[in-house]
Design an enzyme around this catalytic site. Sequence first.
Site, PDB file in Angstrom:
ATOM      1  N   LYS A  91     120.353 118.435 -34.471  1.00 58.23           N
ATOM      2  CA  LYS A  91     122.245 117.759 -34.028  1.00 58.23           C
ATOM      3  C   LYS A  91     122.197 116.815 -33.117  1.00 58.23           C
ATOM      4  O   LYS A  91     122.158 117.757 -32.014  1.00 58.23           O
ATOM      5  CB  LYS A  91     122.977 118.696 -35.227  1.00 58.23           C
ATOM      6  CG  LYS A  91     124.188 118.410 -35.195  1.00 58.23           C
ATOM      7  CD  LYS A  91     125.083 118.790 -35.770  1.00 58.23           C
ATOM      8  CE  LYS A  91     126.181 118.459 -36.558  1.00 58.23           C
ATOM      9  NZ  LYS A  91     127.308 119.462 -37.134  1.00 58.23           N
TER      10      LYS A  91
ATOM     11  N   SER B 262     128.987 118.843 -41.666  1.00 59.27           N
ATOM     12  CA  SER B 262     128.935 117.752 -40.838  1.00 59.27           C
ATOM     13  C   SER B 262     127.374 117.425 -40.720  1.00 59.27           C
ATOM     14  O   SER B 262     126.617 116.459 -40.137  1.00 59.27           O
ATOM     15  CB  SER B 262     130.132 117.369 -39.455  1.00 59.27           C
ATOM     16  OG  SER B 262     128.797 119.105 -38.123  1.00 59.27           O
TER      17      SER B 262
ATOM     18  N   SER C 104     129.791 123.468 -41.423  1.00 61.87           N
ATOM     19  CA  SER C 104     128.824 122.368 -40.977  1.00 61.87           C
ATOM     20  C   SER C 104     127.420 122.850 -41.314  1.00 61.87           C
ATOM     21  O   SER C 104     126.538 122.115 -41.223  1.00 61.87           O
ATOM     22  CB  SER C 104     129.339 121.573 -39.793  1.00 61.87           C
ATOM     23  OG  SER C 104     130.003 120.832 -39.823  1.00 61.87           O
TER      24      SER C 104
HETATM   25  N1  GLN Z   1     133.990 120.354 -42.065  1.00 63.66           N
HETATM   26  C1  GLN Z   1     135.186 121.101 -41.679  1.00 63.66           C
HETATM   27  C2  GLN Z   1     135.649 119.459 -40.980  1.00 63.66           C
HETATM   28  O1  GLN Z   1     135.549 118.975 -41.267  1.00 63.66           O
HETATM   29  C3  GLN Z   1     134.041 121.594 -40.397  1.00 63.66           C
HETATM   30  C4  GLN Z   1     133.348 121.254 -39.561  1.00 63.66           C
HETATM   31  C5  GLN Z   1     132.143 121.716 -38.780  1.00 63.66           C
HETATM   32  O2  GLN Z   1     131.961 122.595 -39.096  1.00 63.66           O
HETATM   33  N2  GLN Z   1     131.990 120.673 -37.799  1.00 63.66           N
HETATM   34  O3  GLN Z   1     136.248 119.926 -40.413  1.00 63.66           O
END
Ligand code: GLN
Length: 483
Positions: free
Chosen positions: A79, A154, A178
């Site tokens: 990532k 994400s 994410s």
């Molecule tokens: N979707 C969640 C957020 O937007 C989690 C994001 C993540 O785990 N980096 O905060």
Amino acid sequence: MNINELKAWEIAEGLRNKDFSCEEITKKYIDRIKEVDKDINAYITVTEQAALENAKKVDEKFNNREEVSDIAGVPISIKDNISVKNIKMTCASKMLENYISPYDAALVEKIKANDGIILGKVNLDEFAMGQSTKTSYFGITKNPLDLTRVSGGSSGGSAASVSSGEACISIGTDTGGSVRQPSGFCGVVGVKPTYGSISRYGVASMANTFDQPGVVAKDVRDAITMLNVLEGKDNRDATSVGNPGLKYDFDYSKDLEENLKGIKFAIPSAFLDMDLDKDVKSEFGKAIKILKSNGAIVEAYDIDSLKYVIETYNILVNGEISSNMARFDSIRFGHRTKKDFDSIEDMYKKSRGEGFGNEVKRRIMIGTHILSLDFADEYYNKALEVRGLIKKNMDDLFKSYDFMICPTTPCLPLKIENEMSLTEIYQSDLFTIPANMIGSPSISLPMPIGENGLSVGIEFTGKRFKDRDLLKTALGFERSLQR
Ligand code: GLN
């Protein structure tokens, strides 16, 4: 045999038996990226040359019969909020569009030392804030199971790269789901281990009391192999604890369904009242049936404080985000405006205004607001208390049950053009956030739906440091789905 479909443990076997060379495998993966990534957009940077050079070195080791790691020669994507030395790390933001990382993250050091082949850096929501990769400066990553749908986020690039055969394993980060949510959407396995098991050194912070690197893989065994490489204490990360599970040494030839016998799962009653997509509901029902038919116990459990998970998460996470994002001031890090400025403040404003996307700006503003002197007690400190309450209630749950179980998400991956309201978007993380709130290990396992080619994620969350039990049970469930 399609090399891009092989699991990491099958690649390891093939390399040992000289069925193929590491160079061949790496070329196949690079070809695959060239073939499909214009449609999927999983990668931000492909490191073709370095990957091929490393592959040759791994082949030499095999030829010399040197002892090698279980991930030697396995193609891996990372990532793009994790540092790989001398490679761009953009965090999918214009802010870091041209930033080249001067060092390796601790987890990258381990992958390199174990001869994993890094193919490149994959897409994410900007600074990991989002659930669809729609907030990426580099455009959306599409879902390989259905290109009209989002891959999730994400870590959408991580999940899509594994699902499409553009990487065998991927490393993502999980702050509120994410790793697990996009894995559920793309039909692959996603694991977030106990907070502190994998060092965050060299991983761009979003909300550091929640962030934890995790693994996306084609099956549970591959995820375990990778966790064995990545987990461990690291003095450069003050929150690193290592994993008392130490090395996982499961016997995969055994009757793994046996692992489910007598295991107790709790479904939070608050989640039962929720509006679930009909496919999610029916697959979740099937999962419960399968678990029960293999001797597991699944019961509803009242845990009222989970009602406040979303609000609590957003207050705390945005507070941490606002301070973490402060380092991108265009002096030490980040995009510098080309416009004229008449003071340093003006320069900050213009640079940050141009460099950050809307979602990041929104969170910085909310976070700054709730941390301000007048509001900190009302919001931030209260949210900390609720976090404590949720932790206490979950600890109680784990006194009587081994795992919490729920679908990874309440819905299927959305159509790309489908716009949800912000509240709906934030609400959809309800099932994944509790694990981050309390630092627990959590896994998303794919249930293929069939006809439409999509997949529903089933999530198990366990007690902190009980990662071994979680993985053992996941192996049992995965095997029972194959029958
Ligand atoms: N979707 C969640 C957020 O937007 C989690 C994001 C993540 O785990 N980096 O905060």
